[in-house]
Design an enzyme around this catalytic site. Structure first.
Site, PDB file in Angstrom:
ATOM      1  N   GLU A  46       9.357  -8.126  -3.116  1.00 50.08           N
ATOM      2  CA  GLU A  46       9.705  -9.360  -2.916  1.00 50.08           C
ATOM      3  C   GLU A  46      10.604  -9.607  -1.514  1.00 50.08           C
ATOM      4  O   GLU A  46      11.150 -10.975  -1.223  1.00 50.08           O
ATOM      5  CB  GLU A  46       9.557 -10.564  -3.529  1.00 50.08           C
ATOM      6  CG  GLU A  46       9.086 -11.054  -4.879  1.00 50.08           C
ATOM      7  CD  GLU A  46       7.516 -11.041  -4.560  1.00 50.08           C
ATOM      8  OE1 GLU A  46       7.373 -10.929  -3.165  1.00 50.08           O
ATOM      9  OE2 GLU A  46       6.769 -10.852  -5.579  1.00 50.08           O
ATOM     10  N   GLU A  70       0.767  -0.897   0.601  1.00 52.78           N
ATOM     11  CA  GLU A  70       0.232  -0.005  -0.488  1.00 52.78           C
ATOM     12  C   GLU A  70       1.040   1.222   0.064  1.00 52.78           C
ATOM     13  O   GLU A  70       2.451   1.299  -0.107  1.00 52.78           O
ATOM     14  CB  GLU A  70      -0.657   0.113   1.323  1.00 52.78           C
ATOM     15  CG  GLU A  70      -1.748  -1.058   1.026  1.00 52.78           C
ATOM     16  CD  GLU A  70      -2.596  -1.397   2.612  1.00 52.78           C
ATOM     17  OE1 GLU A  70      -2.778  -0.378   3.406  1.00 52.78           O
ATOM     18  OE2 GLU A  70      -3.291  -2.107   2.422  1.00 52.78           O
TER      19      GLU A  70
HETATM   20  C1  LIG Z   1       8.354  -2.697  -9.825  1.00 50.29           C
HETATM   21  C2  LIG Z   1       8.053  -3.031  -8.701  1.00 50.29           C
HETATM   22  C3  LIG Z   1       6.783  -4.174  -8.930  1.00 50.29           C
HETATM   23  C4  LIG Z   1       5.875  -4.646  -7.951  1.00 50.29           C
HETATM   24  N1  LIG Z   1       4.953  -5.651  -7.801  1.00 50.29           N
HETATM   25  C5  LIG Z   1       4.496  -5.520  -6.773  1.00 50.29           C
HETATM   26  C6  LIG Z   1       2.924  -6.715  -6.600  1.00 50.29           C
HETATM   27  O1  LIG Z   1       3.443  -6.974  -7.650  1.00 50.29           O
HETATM   28  N2  LIG Z   1       2.380  -6.367  -5.720  1.00 50.29           N
HETATM   29  C7  LIG Z   1       2.716  -5.569  -4.171  1.00 50.29           C
HETATM   30  O2  LIG Z   1       1.922  -5.991  -3.307  1.00 50.29           O
HETATM   31  N3  LIG Z   1       3.874  -4.997  -4.012  1.00 50.29           N
HETATM   32  C8  LIG Z   1       4.706  -4.695  -5.200  1.00 50.29           C
HETATM   33  N4  LIG Z   1       5.644  -3.824  -5.514  1.00 50.29           N
HETATM   34  C9  LIG Z   1       5.876  -3.322  -4.152  1.00 50.29           C
HETATM   35  C10 LIG Z   1       7.310  -4.304  -3.107  1.00 50.29           C
HETATM   36  O3  LIG Z   1       6.916  -5.447  -2.832  1.00 50.29           O
HETATM   37  C11 LIG Z   1       7.933  -2.779  -2.330  1.00 50.29           C
HETATM   38  O4  LIG Z   1       8.239  -1.900  -2.907  1.00 50.29           O
HETATM   39  C12 LIG Z   1       8.869  -3.595  -1.508  1.00 50.29           C
HETATM   40  O5  LIG Z   1       8.379  -4.438  -0.526  1.00 50.29           O
HETATM   41  C13 LIG Z   1       9.415  -2.709  -0.520  1.00 50.29           C
HETATM   42  O6  LIG Z   1       8.500  -1.713   0.181  1.00 50.29           O
HETATM   43  P1  LIG Z   1       8.769   0.096  -0.023  1.00 50.29           P
HETATM   44  O7  LIG Z   1       8.626   0.021  -1.063  1.00 50.29           O
HETATM   45  O8  LIG Z   1       7.527   0.332   0.732  1.00 50.29           O
HETATM   46  O9  LIG Z   1       9.209   0.156   1.125  1.00 50.29           O
HETATM   47  P2  LIG Z   1       9.794   0.206   2.241  1.00 50.29           P
HETATM   48  O10 LIG Z   1       9.439  -0.466   3.399  1.00 50.29           O
HETATM   49  O11 LIG Z   1       9.368   1.962   2.157  1.00 50.29           O
HETATM   50  O12 LIG Z   1      11.380   0.229   2.907  1.00 50.29           O
HETATM   51  C14 LIG Z   1      12.048   1.911   2.238  1.00 50.29           C
HETATM   52  C15 LIG Z   1      13.950   1.827   2.662  1.00 50.29           C
HETATM   53  O13 LIG Z   1      14.295   0.976   3.878  1.00 50.29           O
HETATM   54  C16 LIG Z   1      14.407   0.105   3.906  1.00 50.29           C
HETATM   55  N5  LIG Z   1      13.601  -1.218   4.763  1.00 50.29           N
HETATM   56  C17 LIG Z   1      12.923  -1.104   4.895  1.00 50.29           C
HETATM   57  N6  LIG Z   1      12.388  -1.871   6.285  1.00 50.29           N
HETATM   58  C18 LIG Z   1      14.086  -1.981   7.060  1.00 50.29           C
HETATM   59  C19 LIG Z   1      14.628  -2.428   7.563  1.00 50.29           C
HETATM   60  N7  LIG Z   1      13.624  -2.874   8.543  1.00 50.29           N
HETATM   61  N8  LIG Z   1      16.138  -2.571   7.975  1.00 50.29           N
HETATM   62  C20 LIG Z   1      16.529  -1.926   7.528  1.00 50.29           C
HETATM   63  N9  LIG Z   1      16.330  -1.447   5.915  1.00 50.29           N
HETATM   64  C21 LIG Z   1      14.903  -1.236   6.439  1.00 50.29           C
HETATM   65  C22 LIG Z   1      14.084  -0.905   2.594  1.00 50.29           C
HETATM   66  O14 LIG Z   1      15.395  -2.108   2.227  1.00 50.29           O
HETATM   67  C23 LIG Z   1      14.509   0.329   1.455  1.00 50.29           C
HETATM   68  O15 LIG Z   1      15.506   1.003   1.096  1.00 50.29           O
HETATM   69  C24 LIG Z   1       6.283  -4.223  -6.500  1.00 50.29           C
HETATM   70  C25 LIG Z   1       7.541  -2.542  -6.220  1.00 50.29           C
HETATM   71  C26 LIG Z   1       7.763  -2.470  -7.514  1.00 50.29           C
HETATM   72  C27 LIG Z   1       9.048  -1.672  -7.281  1.00 50.29           C
END
Ligand SMILES: Cc1cc2nc3c(=O)[nH]c(=O)nc-3n(C[C@H](O)[C@H](O)[C@H](O)COP(=O)(O)OP(=O)(O)OC[C@H]3O[C@@H](n4cnc5c(N)ncnc54)[C@H](O)[C@@H]3O)c2cc1C
Length: 383
Positions: A363, A129
């Site tokens: 993932e 989300e």
């Molecule tokens: C091309 C693409 C396709 C996608 N397809 C899907 C899909 O089909 N379905 C779906 O549901 N989602 C999808 N996603 C979403 C994807 O799963 C998320 O982008 C991913 O889980 C990371 O979440 P976020 O982008 O909100 O980053 P955030 O969770 O906000 O993280 C931001 C940064 O903080 C880091 N971080 C987070 N937690 C920690 C921690 N505990 N310790 C240290 N660092 C941390 C992360 O590694 C990242 O560098 C897609 C994303 C992309 C870019």
């Protein structure tokens, strides 16, 4: 003996070689064009269905080939070698299909299984989300029980294939825990907003998918509504997605290797062929080594899945971490080997570079992977 063999519908035989031939004929030559167009053509989606690649692990009785998970990984590696956007579409479709096979009722399997196997219905996976990515517990999409069914409200972002999918596997906060719901695209209240100009996997037809007072019947629920098993639907589905992305990342490294070796063999600088320069040879030797290591890690995770061993979850984390970081590193080196040509549209390595970066985020991001793997280290060796 013969009588027993005729009881099961005949399954297609899928293996690495046949899928590689399919990819080289139908995907590889056009992948850069898909990338530029920001979409995969309907004709290819249909061909993938004819080839039986959408959900090959489904049993022949549902129209699949009953492939094991090692073969599933090999298929996704080969598709990933050709086009990460297409592989991403297979990933999310596979996640939904796998969850259906694992937790679907007989009625759900009968209703959706054959269409998913043939690709007549395309699936997508809706978890992320705008405010909740890595922190899956922070999702706010709500599923409220009403009249024996469900009412769904919320917004999902970055949904691979969302622009095209017919059926969404949606994770939402239920009354007692996270629930998984099967939501047909044409249900009133479902909204689709395309997301364009993404860094990588540009042809994977991403969308934001919204749910506004979406009324669903009791048959929308996949798996239980509460308890440990309900949580397992999400964990298990993410594991399959992670496995597919790991395999697809191996495909990217393999593609980088093939493109770089071919370019180094053709190009000369200052009267010396690139292939004879030790620094170029060092880059290629790292690619050869890492692609073999990554492939073995993916195969190991696949074998554990086929054996029903829960150790596959950690093996898949390790395989995905290793393969995605290798893909990002070697795609950067592949661009480097190609020089300015690596930055232009005539060679595919710029696409590999952009796609590989995405593999480190989806993932389970790199940071989340390392945190999870480190937790395993403490659990096993410093409890
Ligand atoms: C091309 C693409 C396709 C996608 N397809 C899907 C899909 O089909 N379905 C779906 O549901 N989602 C999808 N996603 C979403 C994807 O799963 C998320 O982008 C991913 O889980 C990371 O979440 P976020 O982008 O909100 O980053 P955030 O969770 O906000 O993280 C931001 C940064 O903080 C880091 N971080 C987070 N937690 C920690 C921690 N505990 N310790 C240290 N660092 C941390 C992360 O590694 C990242 O560098 C897609 C994303 C992309 C870019």
């Amino acid at each position: 003996m013969t009588d027993q063999l005729t009881l099961e519908p005949t399954a297609r035989v899928l293996d690495r070689a046949s899928v590689r031939a399919f990819v080289d004929e139908h995907i590889n030559p056009y992948a850069d064009a898909y990338d530029r167009a920001g979409a995969v053509p309907e004709e290819l989606l249909a061909r993938i269905g004819e080839a039986g690649l959408w959900a090959p692990f489904l049993p022949p009785g549902l129209g699949g080939s009953g492939t094991d998970m090692v073969t599933f990984g090999e298929i996704h590696e080969e598709v990933g070698r050709g086009c990460s956007s297409v592989r991403s579409l297979l990933t999310v479709h596979g996640m939904l299909s796998w969850a259906l096979q694992r937790w679907g009722s007989a009625e759900q399997l009968e209703r959706w299984g054959p269409s998913l196997a043939a690709g007549r219905v395309l699936g997508a996976f809706c978890l992320t989300e705008p405010q909740a990515g890595s922190d899956t517990g922070a999702i706010t999409t709500r599923a409220v029980p009403r009249g024996g069914g469900w009412v769904l409200d919320g917004a999902k972002k970055w949904i691979t294939g969302g622009r095209r999918a017919d059926l969404f596997l949606v994770f939402a906060q239920g009354p007692a825990s996270t629930v998984a719901l099967l939501v047909p695209r044409d249900t009133p209240g479902v909204g689709i907003s395309p997301i364009d100009d993404i860094l990588g996997t540009r042809a994977s037809m991403l969308a934001e998918v919204t749910f506004s007072d979406v009324r669903l019947g009791p048959d929308a629920l996949l798996g239980p509504a509460a308890g440990f098993a309900a949580g397992m639907v999400l964990t298990g589905t993410l594991d399959i997605g992670r496995y597919s992305v790991a395999a697809g990342s191996v495909g990217i490294v393999q593609a980088c290797l093939e493109a770089s070796a071919a370019y180094a063999a053709r190009r000369s600088v200052g009267g010396t062929q690139l292939r004879d320069l030790p620094l170029i040879q060092a880059k290629l030797s790292e690619m050869v080594t890492d692609v073999r290591a990554a492939r073995l890690l993916v195969a190991d995770a696949g074998r554990l899945k086929d054996a029903g061993d829960s150790a596959t979850i950690m093996s898949t984390w390790v395989a995905k971490y290793f393969a995605s970081t290798a893909a990002a590193r070697h795609a950067a080196e592949a661009v480097q080997i190609h020089g300015a040509n690596g930055c232009g549209p005539e060679y595919p390595v710029a696409r590999y570079y952009r796609d590989a970066k995405v593999m480190e985020i989806i993932e389970g991001s790199n940071e989340v992977q390392r945190t999870t793997i480190a937790a395993e280290a403490y659990r096993r060796w410093a409890p």
